[in-house]
Motif scaffolding. Sequence first.
Motif, PDB file in Angstrom:
ATOM      1  N   GLY A  50      -4.734   3.005  -2.557  1.00  0.00           N
ATOM      2  CA  GLY A  50      -5.070   4.470  -2.267  1.00  0.00           C
ATOM      3  C   GLY A  50      -5.719   4.298  -0.969  1.00  0.00           C
ATOM      4  N   LEU A  51      -6.455   2.972  -0.851  1.00  0.00           N
ATOM      5  CA  LEU A  51      -7.184   2.930   0.348  1.00  0.00           C
ATOM      6  C   LEU A  51      -6.107   2.722   1.704  1.00  0.00           C
ATOM      7  CD1 LEU A  51     -10.065   0.364  -0.412  1.00  0.00           C
ATOM      8  CD2 LEU A  51     -10.360   2.773   0.287  1.00  0.00           C
ATOM      9  N   HIS A  52      -4.934   2.099   1.308  1.00  0.00           N
ATOM     10  CA  HIS A  52      -4.047   1.816   2.342  1.00  0.00           C
ATOM     11  C   HIS A  52      -3.403   2.961   2.574  1.00  0.00           C
ATOM     12  CE1 HIS A  52      -1.088  -0.536   4.654  1.00  0.00           C
ATOM     13  NE2 HIS A  52      -0.165   0.435   4.185  1.00  0.00           N
ATOM     14  N   ARG A  53      -3.123   3.899   1.534  1.00  0.00           N
ATOM     15  CA  ARG A  53      -2.486   4.970   1.974  1.00  0.00           C
ATOM     16  C   ARG A  53      -3.446   6.101   2.639  1.00  0.00           C
ATOM     17  NH1 ARG A  53       1.173   7.241  -0.881  1.00  0.00           N
ATOM     18  NH2 ARG A  53       1.092   5.958  -2.747  1.00  0.00           N
ATOM     19  N   GLY A  54      -4.493   6.036   2.478  1.00  0.00           N
ATOM     20  CA  GLY A  54      -5.486   6.646   3.402  1.00  0.00           C
ATOM     21  C   GLY A  54      -5.540   6.204   4.971  1.00  0.00           C
ATOM     22  N   ALA A  89      -3.230   4.599   6.305  1.00  0.00           N
ATOM     23  CA  ALA A  89      -1.812   4.713   7.168  1.00  0.00           C
ATOM     24  C   ALA A  89      -1.429   6.264   6.920  1.00  0.00           C
ATOM     25  CB  ALA A  89      -0.833   3.917   6.356  1.00  0.00           C
ATOM     26  N   GLY A  90      -2.329   6.972   6.604  1.00  0.00           N
ATOM     27  CA  GLY A  90      -2.095   8.598   6.677  1.00  0.00           C
ATOM     28  C   GLY A  90      -0.830   8.881   5.742  1.00  0.00           C
ATOM     29  N   ILE A  91      -0.487   8.113   4.718  1.00  0.00           N
ATOM     30  CA  ILE A  91       0.710   8.615   4.017  1.00  0.00           C
ATOM     31  C   ILE A  91       0.292   9.463   2.894  1.00  0.00           C
ATOM     32  CG2 ILE A  91       2.390   7.506   2.589  1.00  0.00           C
ATOM     33  CD1 ILE A  91       2.053   4.931   4.173  1.00  0.00           C
ATOM     34  N   ASN A  92       0.796  10.472   2.707  1.00  0.00           N
ATOM     35  CA  ASN A  92       0.533  11.633   1.600  1.00  0.00           C
ATOM     36  C   ASN A  92       1.184  11.109   0.205  1.00  0.00           C
ATOM     37  OD1 ASN A  92      -0.522  13.514   0.279  1.00  0.00           O
ATOM     38  ND2 ASN A  92       1.007  14.833   0.813  1.00  0.00           N
ATOM     39  N   LEU A  93       2.393  10.811   0.337  1.00  0.00           N
ATOM     40  CA  LEU A  93       3.267  10.519  -0.884  1.00  0.00           C
ATOM     41  C   LEU A  93       4.461   9.551  -0.786  1.00  0.00           C
ATOM     42  CD1 LEU A  93       3.526  11.288  -4.176  1.00  0.00           C
ATOM     43  CD2 LEU A  93       5.296  13.124  -3.340  1.00  0.00           C
ATOM     44  N   GLY A  94       4.618   8.682  -1.695  1.00  0.00           N
ATOM     45  CA  GLY A  94       5.720   7.787  -1.277  1.00  0.00           C
ATOM     46  C   GLY A  94       5.084   6.493  -0.460  1.00  0.00           C
ATOM     47  N   THR A  95       6.187   6.169   0.334  1.00  0.00           N
ATOM     48  CA  THR A  95       5.890   4.643   1.122  1.00  0.00           C
ATOM     49  C   THR A  95       5.727   5.171   2.605  1.00  0.00           C
ATOM     50  OG1 THR A  95       8.000   4.254   1.545  1.00  0.00           O
ATOM     51  CG2 THR A  95       7.262   3.209  -0.433  1.00  0.00           C
ATOM     52  N   GLY A  96       6.030   6.253   3.017  1.00  0.00           N
ATOM     53  CA  GLY A  96       6.237   6.536   4.561  1.00  0.00           C
ATOM     54  C   GLY A  96       7.010   5.829   5.217  1.00  0.00           C
ATOM     55  N   LYS A 119       2.325  -2.436  -2.018  1.00  0.00           N
ATOM     56  CA  LYS A 119       1.296  -2.362  -2.692  1.00  0.00           C
ATOM     57  C   LYS A 119       1.633  -1.354  -4.023  1.00  0.00           C
ATOM     58  CE  LYS A 119      -1.893  -3.281   0.512  1.00  0.00           C
ATOM     59  NZ  LYS A 119      -3.471  -2.971   1.295  1.00  0.00           N
ATOM     60  N   ILE A 120       2.513  -0.358  -3.590  1.00  0.00           N
ATOM     61  CA  ILE A 120       2.919   0.589  -4.761  1.00  0.00           C
ATOM     62  C   ILE A 120       3.678  -0.385  -5.870  1.00  0.00           C
ATOM     63  CG2 ILE A 120       4.541   2.501  -5.342  1.00  0.00           C
ATOM     64  CD1 ILE A 120       3.804   3.669  -2.636  1.00  0.00           C
ATOM     65  N   ARG A 121       4.396  -1.416  -5.595  1.00  0.00           N
ATOM     66  CA  ARG A 121       5.159  -2.077  -6.351  1.00  0.00           C
ATOM     67  C   ARG A 121       4.185  -2.967  -7.286  1.00  0.00           C
ATOM     68  NH1 ARG A 121       7.382  -0.311  -9.339  1.00  0.00           N
ATOM     69  NH2 ARG A 121       8.090  -2.131 -10.223  1.00  0.00           N
ATOM     70  N   ARG A 122       3.262  -3.451  -6.650  1.00  0.00           N
ATOM     71  CA  ARG A 122       2.210  -4.439  -7.208  1.00  0.00           C
ATOM     72  C   ARG A 122       1.546  -3.699  -8.341  1.00  0.00           C
ATOM     73  NH1 ARG A 122      -2.185  -6.756  -3.141  1.00  0.00           N
ATOM     74  NH2 ARG A 122      -2.821  -4.331  -3.438  1.00  0.00           N
TER      75      ARG A 122
END
Length: 141
Positions: free
Chosen positions: A29-33, A35-42, A50-53
């Motif tokens: 979640g921290l990386h998502r924020g 990187a400005g990624i809302n959904l998926g990997t962007g 990180k999503i796969r982990r």
Amino acid sequence: MPDITVPIISAYAGGILIILQALLMVLTGLHRGKAGINLGTGGDPVMERKIRRHGNLAENAGLFVAVLAIAEMTVVPSSTIMIIAIGFLVARFSHAIALSTEAGSQGAEGGKIFVLARIIGAFGTLLSFLALGGFLLFNLM
């Protein structure tokens, strides 16, 4: 009425795994924020790792702990439960560490230790599943 054994080893394993799951969720979640990624990997390979982990732990841990508890409450000796649980925990931590790096997830140059950690994680998980299922079925017969 049968004597029910409280699955203490399974509870410890579950407690450790849920804390690991929470940590991986927060890091994702921290990386998502950041990187400005809302959904998926962007299209971000770090986000994908990180999503796969996080997802891989979620795919494996719940079923493992549930069957571990059943085995512990029924017929599998506590010493066997302990060994299998420790093996699974080592495997899952190894896998999470491996997928923290490009070398571990993509086999990039110079990261043999992370590739080894991923192999330990994958095969350790598989062996833990097979051992747990095998011991449970064998002891039920």
